[in-house]
Design an enzyme around this catalytic site. Structure first.
Site, PDB file in Angstrom:
ATOM      1  N   CYS A 299      -6.597  62.331  74.698  1.00 37.14           N
ATOM      2  CA  CYS A 299      -6.437  64.124  74.798  1.00 37.14           C
ATOM      3  C   CYS A 299      -7.042  64.441  75.380  1.00 37.14           C
ATOM      4  O   CYS A 299      -6.072  65.545  76.111  1.00 37.14           O
ATOM      5  CB  CYS A 299      -6.025  64.077  72.767  1.00 37.14           C
ATOM      6  SG  CYS A 299      -4.374  63.195  72.143  1.00 37.14           S
TER       7      CYS A 299
HETATM    8  C1  UDX Z   1      -8.227  64.431  69.492  1.00 34.60           C
HETATM    9  C2  UDX Z   1      -8.271  65.740  68.460  1.00 34.60           C
HETATM   10  O1  UDX Z   1      -9.101  66.663  67.666  1.00 34.60           O
HETATM   11  C3  UDX Z   1      -6.060  66.138  67.668  1.00 34.60           C
HETATM   12  O2  UDX Z   1      -6.087  66.725  66.451  1.00 34.60           O
HETATM   13  C4  UDX Z   1      -5.790  65.933  68.707  1.00 34.60           C
HETATM   14  O3  UDX Z   1      -4.250  65.300  68.418  1.00 34.60           O
HETATM   15  C5  UDX Z   1      -5.671  64.534  69.762  1.00 34.60           C
HETATM   16  O4  UDX Z   1      -6.803  64.825  70.277  1.00 34.60           O
HETATM   17  P1  UDX Z   1      -8.558  62.178  69.389  1.00 34.60           P
HETATM   18  O5  UDX Z   1      -9.254  62.307  70.712  1.00 34.60           O
HETATM   19  O6  UDX Z   1      -8.822  61.069  68.468  1.00 34.60           O
HETATM   20  O7  UDX Z   1      -8.566  63.097  69.082  1.00 34.60           O
HETATM   21  O8  UDX Z   1     -10.508  62.401  68.637  1.00 34.60           O
HETATM   22  P2  UDX Z   1     -11.497  63.436  68.754  1.00 34.60           P
HETATM   23  O9  UDX Z   1     -12.284  62.412  67.025  1.00 34.60           O
HETATM   24  O10 UDX Z   1     -11.165  64.764  68.822  1.00 34.60           O
HETATM   25  O11 UDX Z   1     -12.706  63.466  69.568  1.00 34.60           O
HETATM   26  C6  UDX Z   1     -12.534  63.203  70.813  1.00 34.60           C
HETATM   27  C7  UDX Z   1     -13.770  62.974  71.634  1.00 34.60           C
HETATM   28  O12 UDX Z   1     -14.653  63.112  71.621  1.00 34.60           O
HETATM   29  C8  UDX Z   1     -14.279  61.459  71.284  1.00 34.60           C
HETATM   30  O13 UDX Z   1     -15.038  61.040  71.899  1.00 34.60           O
HETATM   31  C9  UDX Z   1     -15.320  61.776  70.403  1.00 34.60           C
HETATM   32  O14 UDX Z   1     -16.401  60.344  70.324  1.00 34.60           O
HETATM   33  C10 UDX Z   1     -16.033  62.969  71.073  1.00 34.60           C
HETATM   34  N1  UDX Z   1     -17.061  64.165  70.057  1.00 34.60           N
HETATM   35  C11 UDX Z   1     -16.164  64.783  68.698  1.00 34.60           C
HETATM   36  C12 UDX Z   1     -18.258  64.060  70.090  1.00 34.60           C
HETATM   37  O15 UDX Z   1     -18.828  64.061  70.615  1.00 34.60           O
HETATM   38  N2  UDX Z   1     -18.848  65.570  69.445  1.00 34.60           N
HETATM   39  C13 UDX Z   1     -18.485  65.535  67.970  1.00 34.60           C
HETATM   40  O16 UDX Z   1     -18.361  66.373  67.706  1.00 34.60           O
HETATM   41  C14 UDX Z   1     -16.769  65.467  68.292  1.00 34.60           C
END
Ligand code: UDX
Length: 499
Positions: A299
């Site tokens: 996303c």
């Molecule tokens: C995201 C949105 O959170 C969600 O609301 C939307 O519908 C789709 O996109 P997702 O991609 O499943 O969801 O995962 P998310 O938990 O948001 O993490 C995205 C990326 O950011 C991951 O690679 C995660 O490891 C990274 N991340 C997240 C970090 O590196 N640090 C953080 O503090 C949070």
């Protein structure tokens, strides 16, 4: 029953969430919610969406153009690794609240409100490819032709502002022969995160509705009433933009946390000490401040690229959004440089990469940061051994598909156990913070030629980090400052064939 961990997963106070969902479920009246819900597309978004409505008492019919997927789901099998989803599917099928239609016409006959959950992937220019959404709207529209009652079609796919009314509605009108008020069209973006989908779909923070007709606003509010969550209704284009704005804010936080982590390393301080304190400011808040090798997933990058493309189209420079994407790429490069310095130059080193999924709790490897890191290591001449508890096969397929010709034999190996990946390794690089890596037992470090752990997520338990049987180098911590700078691979050698 859905395992409580699946419901509890995404919340600080998991136990009370489990209780409240169970209570609400019991309290949900058996009586009909408005009409039957039809869900078009049973992928990452559609299947949990369908099962969420079914769990909350609606009668739901799902459809996907892939016949194998329809059969698979109808048998009770889930196509992706997602905690609690198999149980939610089993519950829906057993209670006969969820079933799979075999054709467009069966779907159109069965339901009144249709959710379009179709993919909108990136085009090469960053804009979204509306091919699947257009085709799905056309097929659904044709199937709705001739029916007497007024259907409501809701776009759940992520689309840029104006798409639901400007693209989807005209296609539906042409195909169905229903125009203007004879057809309800709305937007209802999803905020489901992988790894916590079941929680997110059953208990979303808020429901966002983009509606142009008060009848549709009321029907959708009634459909969501059993969820007992705030419903925010607004014009359709505003709802479409909420989705992009949300992901831009979340991605910005991660990118900023990553940049601060680089400064923390250089300053000899711990990034988590800094950012947990920053997060105590209620204006900032604690979530999405965990530094790592950059964000991945299907996303953030796709949506940010779509925003940039939309800005370009409307001649609005989105400088911050562009910067987030650039910063995220730089963070993967930074992570590799850290590994390279820690092993004293990656050439000929054996590097074990632990974690290939883009985050724990999923087998999804789309956008995973493991990929640029593995590629940089291979370019620098390392031998790489890969492990993931669930995503090994998906990574193998995606990696081969994108690599084209096979690489030098033995330079990449896919290992079924952590021990196998670590055997003879000069470094273990922790990319995805799966909980099972956190204890790093002594038996693991004994497998390594030189016991060094480069922890890109600070996922090893604090009592394990300095246990003494290996050297721990954590991204964003003082341990990452000043390691072997003189013997590392020159950056130009790593960067020469791409990013
Ligand atoms: C995201 C949105 O959170 C969600 O609301 C939307 O519908 C789709 O996109 P997702 O991609 O499943 O969801 O995962 P998310 O938990 O948001 O993490 C995205 C990326 O950011 C991951 O690679 C995660 O490891 C990274 N991340 C997240 C970090 O590196 N640090 C953080 O503090 C949070």
């Amino acid at each position: 029953m859905i395992p409580s961990e699946a419901l509890a997963g995404a919340t600080p106070d998991g136990s009370s969430t489990v209780r409240s969902i169970a209570d609400r479920r019991a309290a949900t009246p058996e009586g009909p919610v408005p009409g039957t819900v039809g869900v078009v597309g049973l992928g990452y978004v559609g299947l949990p969406t369908a099962l969420g409505f079914a769990h909350h008492g609606a009668s739901v019919v799902g459809f996907d153009i892939r016949a194998d997927l329809r059969r698979y789901i109808a048998r009770g099998a889930t196509p992706v690794h997602e905690p609690g989803l198999p149980e939610l599917l089993r519950d829906g099928l057993d209670a006969e609240r969820f079933r799979v239609a075999r054709s467009w016409s069966e779907l159109a006959r069965a339901a009144d409100t249709f959710f379009l959950c179709l993919p909108t992937p990136s085009r090469p220019d960053g804009g979204i490819d509306l091919g699947a959404l257009r085709a799905g709207s056309e097929r659904l529209g044709r199937a709705l032709r001739g029916r007497s009652s007024r259907p409501l079609v809701v776009v759940k796919s992520t689309v840029v502002p104006g798409t639901t009314e400007g693209t989807v509605r005209p296609i539906l009108e042409r195909a169905s022969g229903k125009v203007g008020p004879e057809l309800g069209v709305a937007a209802n973006p999803e905020f489901i995160a992988e790894g916590s989908m079941v929680h997110d779909v059953l208990r979303p923070e808020r429901v966002v509705l983009g509606v142009s007709d008060p009848r549709d606003a009321e029907a959708l509010a009634r459909l969501y009433a059993p969820f007992h969550v705030p419903v925010c209704s607004m014009p359709t284009a505003a709802a479409e933009l909420v989705k992009y704005a949300s992901n831009a804010f979340l991605a910005a936080r991660v990118a900023l946390a990553n940049e601060i982590s680089r400064l923390a390393e250089a300053s000899g301080v711990d990034v988590d000490t800094v950012l947990t304190t920053v997060g105590r400011d209620p204006r900032i808040g604690p979530s999405f401040l965990s530094a790592g090798p950059g964000f991945g997933g299907s996303c953030f990058e796709k949506d940010l690229r779509a925003l940039v493309a939309e800005g370009r189209r409307r001649k609005i420079p989105l400088t911050v959004v562009k910067g987030i994407l650039r910063s995220n790429d730089e963070q993967a490069e930074h992570a590799f440089r850290l590994i390279d310095r820690a092993v004293g130059g990656a050439r000929r080193r054996r590097i074990a990469v632990l974690g290939l999924a883009f985050k724990p709790g999923t087998d999804d490897v789309r956008g995973t940061r493991a990929e640029p890191i593995v590629r940089a290591a291979l370019r620098a001449g390392a031998r790489v051994r890969l492990h993931d508890p669930v995503a090994l096969e998906k990574f193998r397929r995606a990696f081969r598909d994108r690599s084209g010709r096979p690489r030098r034999r033995g330079s990449v190996e896919f290992c079924r156990s952590v021990e196998d990946a670590l055997r003879g390794a000069d470094a273990a690089v922790l990319v995805t913070p799966w909980p099972e890596y956190g204890a790093f037992p002594r038996a693991w470090s004994r497998e390594m030629r030189s016991p060094l752990v480069v922890d890109l997520r600070r996922a090893l338990r604090e009592d394990v980090r300095y246990r003494g049987d290996f050297l721990w180098v954590g991204l964003g911590t003082p341990s990452a400052a000043g390691i072997h700078p003189e013997s590392a691979t020159p950056i130009s050698a790593v960067a020469e064939d791409g990013r």
